[in-house]
Design a protein around this motif. Structure first.
Motif, PDB file in Angstrom:
ATOM      1  N   CYS A 113       6.761  12.620   3.955  1.00  0.00           N
ATOM      2  CA  CYS A 113       7.516  12.232   2.758  1.00  0.00           C
ATOM      3  C   CYS A 113       6.821  11.103   2.008  1.00  0.00           C
ATOM      4  O   CYS A 113       6.843  11.074   0.774  1.00  0.00           O
ATOM      5  CB  CYS A 113       8.941  11.810   3.151  1.00  0.00           C
ATOM      6  N   THR A 114       6.168  10.205   2.732  1.00  0.00           N
ATOM      7  CA  THR A 114       5.419   9.132   2.079  1.00  0.00           C
ATOM      8  C   THR A 114       4.235   9.705   1.313  1.00  0.00           C
ATOM      9  O   THR A 114       3.990   9.358   0.148  1.00  0.00           O
ATOM     10  CB  THR A 114       4.937   8.097   3.110  1.00  0.00           C
ATOM     11  N   ILE A 115       3.504  10.610   1.946  1.00  0.00           N
ATOM     12  CA  ILE A 115       2.339  11.229   1.284  1.00  0.00           C
ATOM     13  C   ILE A 115       2.774  12.007   0.054  1.00  0.00           C
ATOM     14  O   ILE A 115       2.153  11.920  -1.012  1.00  0.00           O
ATOM     15  CB  ILE A 115       1.587  12.153   2.272  1.00  0.00           C
TER      16      ILE A 115
ATOM     17  N   THR B 293       9.965   4.391  -2.467  1.00  0.00           N
ATOM     18  CA  THR B 293      10.580   3.201  -1.880  1.00  0.00           C
ATOM     19  C   THR B 293      11.034   3.611  -0.493  1.00  0.00           C
ATOM     20  O   THR B 293      11.074   4.809  -0.171  1.00  0.00           O
ATOM     21  CB  THR B 293      11.815   2.745  -2.683  1.00  0.00           C
ATOM     22  N   TYR B 294      11.394   2.643   0.310  1.00  0.00           N
ATOM     23  CA  TYR B 294      11.848   3.023   1.642  1.00  0.00           C
ATOM     24  C   TYR B 294      13.106   3.890   1.559  1.00  0.00           C
ATOM     25  O   TYR B 294      13.233   4.888   2.258  1.00  0.00           O
ATOM     26  CB  TYR B 294      12.089   1.807   2.535  1.00  0.00           C
ATOM     27  N   ASP B 295      14.042   3.529   0.675  1.00  0.00           N
ATOM     28  CA  ASP B 295      15.263   4.325   0.531  1.00  0.00           C
ATOM     29  C   ASP B 295      14.951   5.740   0.060  1.00  0.00           C
ATOM     30  O   ASP B 295      15.582   6.704   0.505  1.00  0.00           O
ATOM     31  CB  ASP B 295      16.244   3.648  -0.415  1.00  0.00           C
TER      32      ASP B 295
ATOM     33  N   THR C 183       0.813  -1.229   0.000  1.00  0.00           N
ATOM     34  CA  THR C 183       0.000   0.000   0.000  1.00  0.00           C
ATOM     35  C   THR C 183       0.842   1.273   0.000  1.00  0.00           C
ATOM     36  O   THR C 183       0.306   2.358  -0.187  1.00  0.00           O
ATOM     37  CB  THR C 183      -0.918   0.043   1.234  1.00  0.00           C
ATOM     38  N   LYS C 184       2.155   1.152   0.246  1.00  0.00           N
ATOM     39  CA  LYS C 184       3.085   2.283   0.333  1.00  0.00           C
ATOM     40  C   LYS C 184       2.766   3.196   1.517  1.00  0.00           C
ATOM     41  O   LYS C 184       3.134   4.367   1.534  1.00  0.00           O
ATOM     42  CB  LYS C 184       3.102   3.112  -0.960  1.00  0.00           C
ATOM     43  N   GLU C 185       2.103   2.669   2.518  1.00  0.00           N
ATOM     44  CA  GLU C 185       1.775   3.444   3.708  1.00  0.00           C
ATOM     45  C   GLU C 185       2.859   3.258   4.764  1.00  0.00           C
ATOM     46  O   GLU C 185       3.495   2.213   4.850  1.00  0.00           O
ATOM     47  CB  GLU C 185       0.426   3.012   4.284  1.00  0.00           C
TER      48      GLU C 185
ATOM     49  N   ASN D 205       5.373  -8.620   3.648  1.00  0.00           N
ATOM     50  CA  ASN D 205       4.869  -7.449   2.927  1.00  0.00           C
ATOM     51  C   ASN D 205       5.228  -6.141   3.627  1.00  0.00           C
ATOM     52  O   ASN D 205       4.959  -5.067   3.089  1.00  0.00           O
ATOM     53  CB  ASN D 205       3.348  -7.529   2.767  1.00  0.00           C
ATOM     54  N   LEU D 206       5.805  -6.241   4.821  1.00  0.00           N
ATOM     55  CA  LEU D 206       6.148  -5.047   5.580  1.00  0.00           C
ATOM     56  C   LEU D 206       7.653  -4.937   5.753  1.00  0.00           C
ATOM     57  O   LEU D 206       8.351  -5.941   5.885  1.00  0.00           O
ATOM     58  CB  LEU D 206       5.484  -5.077   6.966  1.00  0.00           C
TER      59      LEU D 206
END
Length: 173
Positions: free
Chosen positions: A168-170, A130-132, A29-31, A54-55
């Protein structure tokens, strides 16, 4: 609270305000979610990742270390009040860790930034989802604050640092 000559130099552990937390990034979900670990033990993120592939789990730690002679603090609130009242003369290191790696250190001397050490980042204003990419966005966002905003953010608690991850995710996902 003001500094007086009867105060004695303290070791760095007693002069440090630390917050620990867990960042959880959902690859599907990219949350991003955050859990404050202030009153909890730090989990083994390897085990957590095996339980739910998935996490992505990442440990976040923030520290404000006052340098030199400072008073004795009975709680985090007194520590924060001291920073607010002495912001123009404070000597400190503000360090952010991600997964036990330093991502940002700000050295403060006499109330001003004397040095910034960062793990690096991108010249681009957009970051990949992405997380990075999110980590780079956070690193640069924190780096761009003045030291006083950064200290207040960290001293307010883990939630303030995590707010950078959520923003930053949003903005990028």
């Amino acid at each position: 609270m003001t500094l007086n000559t009867n105060d004695v130099e303290r070791n760095s552990k007693e002069n440090t305000l630390t917050y620990n937390g867990l960042i959880i990034f959902d690859k599907t979900t990219k949350e991003t979610k955050a859990v404050n670990l202030k009153n909890s033990p730090v989990p083994d993120i390897t085990i957590l990742a095996q339980e739910n592939p998935n996490l992505q789990y990442h440990l976040m730690k923030s520290e404000v270390e006052l340098l030199g002679i400072v008073p004795i603090f009975n709680n985090d609130e007194e520590f924060t009040d001291y920073i607010v009242e002495n912001k123009s003369v404070i000597n400190a290191n503000v360090t952010l860790y991600l997964d036990h790696e330093v991502i940002n250190i700000v050295q403060i001397t006499n109330g001003g930034i004397s040095q910034i050490v960062s793990s690096g980042g991108s010249e681009d204003s957009d970051y990949p989802c992405t997380y990075d990419g999110i980590r780079t966005c956070v690193d640069e966002g924190i780096h761009d604050q003045n030291w006083y905003q950064m200290v207040l953010c960290i001293s307010e608690g883990f939630g303030c640092v995590v707010e950078w991850y959520i923003n930053c995710t949003i903005d990028n996902c």
